[in-house]
Design an enzyme around this catalytic site. Structure first.
Site, PDB file in Angstrom:
ATOM      1  N   GLU A  81      -5.793 -12.132   1.367  1.00 48.45           N
ATOM      2  CA  GLU A  81      -5.014 -11.463   0.196  1.00 48.45           C
ATOM      3  C   GLU A  81      -5.055 -12.315  -1.221  1.00 48.45           C
ATOM      4  O   GLU A  81      -4.390 -13.308  -1.438  1.00 48.45           O
ATOM      5  CB  GLU A  81      -3.358 -11.554   0.492  1.00 48.45           C
ATOM      6  CG  GLU A  81      -3.186 -10.640   1.610  1.00 48.45           C
ATOM      7  CD  GLU A  81      -1.575 -10.385   1.860  1.00 48.45           C
ATOM      8  OE1 GLU A  81      -1.223  -9.152   1.511  1.00 48.45           O
ATOM      9  OE2 GLU A  81      -0.747 -11.285   1.705  1.00 48.45           O
ATOM     10  N   GLY A 108       2.249  -4.209   0.519  1.00 50.71           N
ATOM     11  CA  GLY A 108       3.475  -4.446   0.195  1.00 50.71           C
ATOM     12  C   GLY A 108       4.155  -3.408  -0.335  1.00 50.71           C
ATOM     13  O   GLY A 108       4.726  -2.515   0.231  1.00 50.71           O
ATOM     14  N   SER A 113      -2.181  -5.082  -3.465  1.00 56.94           N
ATOM     15  CA  SER A 113      -2.250  -3.559  -4.330  1.00 56.94           C
ATOM     16  C   SER A 113      -2.907  -2.473  -3.390  1.00 56.94           C
ATOM     17  O   SER A 113      -3.607  -1.683  -3.897  1.00 56.94           O
ATOM     18  CB  SER A 113      -3.048  -3.749  -5.427  1.00 56.94           C
ATOM     19  OG  SER A 113      -2.548  -4.632  -6.477  1.00 56.94           O
ATOM     20  N   GLY A 171       0.322  -7.203  -5.987  1.00 59.36           N
ATOM     21  CA  GLY A 171       1.312  -6.660  -7.093  1.00 59.36           C
ATOM     22  C   GLY A 171       0.783  -6.223  -8.429  1.00 59.36           C
ATOM     23  O   GLY A 171       1.403  -5.956  -9.297  1.00 59.36           O
ATOM     24  N   HIS A 193       1.962 -16.603   3.872  1.00 60.65           N
ATOM     25  CA  HIS A 193       1.843 -15.834   2.825  1.00 60.65           C
ATOM     26  C   HIS A 193       1.877 -16.468   1.561  1.00 60.65           C
ATOM     27  O   HIS A 193       2.565 -17.376   1.300  1.00 60.65           O
ATOM     28  CB  HIS A 193       3.108 -14.824   2.753  1.00 60.65           C
ATOM     29  CG  HIS A 193       2.734 -13.546   1.879  1.00 60.65           C
ATOM     30  ND1 HIS A 193       2.987 -13.629   0.532  1.00 60.65           N
ATOM     31  CD2 HIS A 193       2.281 -12.200   2.094  1.00 60.65           C
ATOM     32  CE1 HIS A 193       2.718 -12.510  -0.122  1.00 60.65           C
ATOM     33  NE2 HIS A 193       2.198 -11.537   0.800  1.00 60.65           N
TER      34      HIS A 193
HETATM   35  O1  LIG Z   1       1.504  -9.446  -0.525  1.00 62.53           O
HETATM   36  C1  LIG Z   1       1.177  -8.173  -0.163  1.00 62.53           C
HETATM   37  C2  LIG Z   1       1.319  -8.075   1.304  1.00 62.53           C
HETATM   38  O2  LIG Z   1       1.506  -9.021   2.090  1.00 62.53           O
HETATM   39  C3  LIG Z   1       0.604  -7.320  -1.154  1.00 62.53           C
HETATM   40  O3  LIG Z   1       1.497  -7.007  -1.933  1.00 62.53           O
HETATM   41  P1  LIG Z   1       1.277  -5.522  -2.696  1.00 62.53           P
HETATM   42  O4  LIG Z   1       0.781  -4.395  -1.678  1.00 62.53           O
HETATM   43  O5  LIG Z   1       2.571  -5.101  -3.378  1.00 62.53           O
HETATM   44  O6  LIG Z   1       0.079  -5.637  -3.861  1.00 62.53           O
END
Ligand SMILES: O=C(CO)COP(=O)(O)O
Length: 258
Positions: free
Chosen positions: A174, A238, A217, A180, A101
C-alpha cells in the site's frame, strides 16, 4: 480443467463505520439475491474495528464473508491496559488480522520489530496476518521504494525461513501516497514492486501460501487496471468498501473470476 485462482477482497473499514451504518451495509447485502453468485471464486473479508467484531461475528457467515481485525496486541493476556489480545480476537473467530498498516505505523509509531512480533504471534494462533508495507512519495522519488519495502519485511522474511506452518500469509503493498488520494501507481511501477516482492518470498518453504494484495484508492473506477497485474491476488480496500454496492461492483469488476 481451467483452474481459476481465488481473488481476495479485504475491506478495511478503519473507523468509518458505526453499528447503524454496519446494519445498513448488512441490509443492502441481504437485498442482493445474486451476491452469492458474485463471490464464487472470491474471498471477501472485513477488517472491522475492535468494538464491532462481536456484533459482526454473529452475522458474518450469513454475509458469506470472513472477519478480521485491523490490529492486535503483541502481548499475551495480562496487565496491558488498552490492548486487545489475540486470544480475545480468537473468541470472535477472526480469520485474519492487519499488521503494520501505514496509518498505525505513522500515528501510533509502531516499529518493524513490534509489527513482526504481532505477525509471528498471529501465525502461532493460526490467524492469517496481512502484513502491510509501503513507501512514501518522497521515498519513491528518491529511488528508495524497494529498499523501504525490504526493510519493512526483513524481520518477517528471516522468521519465515524456518516457518513450515500452513496458515496463509498476505503481504499487502500500500504505497502511502495512494491511500485516500484517488491515485494508483502505474502498471509498470506495480509490476516492478510485485515482481520484487515475489522474488523475496519464492525461496521460502511456505512460498505458495503467500498471497500479494494491493491497497490504496481501490474503487470500481480504478480496479480494472489493477486486475492486469497477474502477481496481485487481491485488494485491500478502504473507503470504497464501506458502501456495499461499491464493494460489490469491485468484486464484479474481474469478469474472469465470476
Ligand atoms: O488503507 C487502505 C486499505 O488498507 C486504502 O485506503 P483507501 O482505499 O481509502 O485509499
Amino acid at each position: 480443467m481451467n483452474h481459476i485462482p481465488k481473488k481476495y477482497y479485504i475491506a478495511n473499514w478503519k473507523t468509518y463505520q458505526s453499528i447503524s451504518t454496519i446494519k445498513r451495509f448488512i441490509q443492502a447485502s441481504n437485498q442482493e439475491a445474486d451476491w452469492h453468485e458474485t463471490i464464487i471464486n472470491s474471498y471477501i473479508g472485513i477488517a472491522a474495528s475492535y468494538e464491532h467484531l462481536y456484533y459482526l461475528h454473529k452475522k458474518i457467515s450469513k454475509l458469506a464473508m470472513h472477519l478480521g481485525s485491523q490490529d492486535c496486541s503483541a502481548f499475551l493476556p495480562g496487565a496491558y491496559t488498552g490492548q486487545v489480545s489475540i486470544e480475545s480476537l480468537q473468541d470472535m473467530n477472526i480469520s485474519f488480522c492487519l499488521v503494520g498498516h501505514s496509518e498505525v505505523r505513522a500515528e501510533l509509531g509502531q516499529s518493524d520489530m513490534l509489527i513482526s512480533s504481532k505477525f509471528k504471534m498471529l501465525l502461532a494462533a493460526n490467524i492469517s496476518p496481512i502484513m502491510c508495507i509501503g513507501e512514501t512519495l518522497a521515498q519513491k522519488n528518491d529511488g528508495m521504494a524497494l529498499q523501504v519495502l525490504y526493510d519493512q519485511l526483513e524481520h518477517i522474511l528471516n522468521f519465515l525461513q524456518s516457518y513450515t506452518g500452513s496458515t496463509k500469509i498476505f503481504i499487502a503493498y500500500e504505497p502511502r501516497y495512494c491511500i485516500g488520494t484517488g491515485i494508483v501507481p502505474s502498471s509498470d511501477d506495480l509490476q516492478k514492486v510485485f515482481c520484487f516482492l515475489k522474488s523475496l518470498v519464492q525461496q521460502l518453504p511456505i512460498a505458495k501460501n503467500v498471497m500479494f494484495l494491493y491497497g490504496g484508492s481501490v474503487s470500481s473506477k480504478t480496479v480494472q487496471q489493477l486486475h492486469d497485474i497477474k502477481e496481485i491476488s487481491g485488494f485491500l480496500i478502504g473507503k470504497a468498501s464501506i458502501d456495499f454496492q461499491e464493494l460489490k461492483k469491485i468484486v464484479q469488476s474481474d469478469g474472469r473470476m465470476v
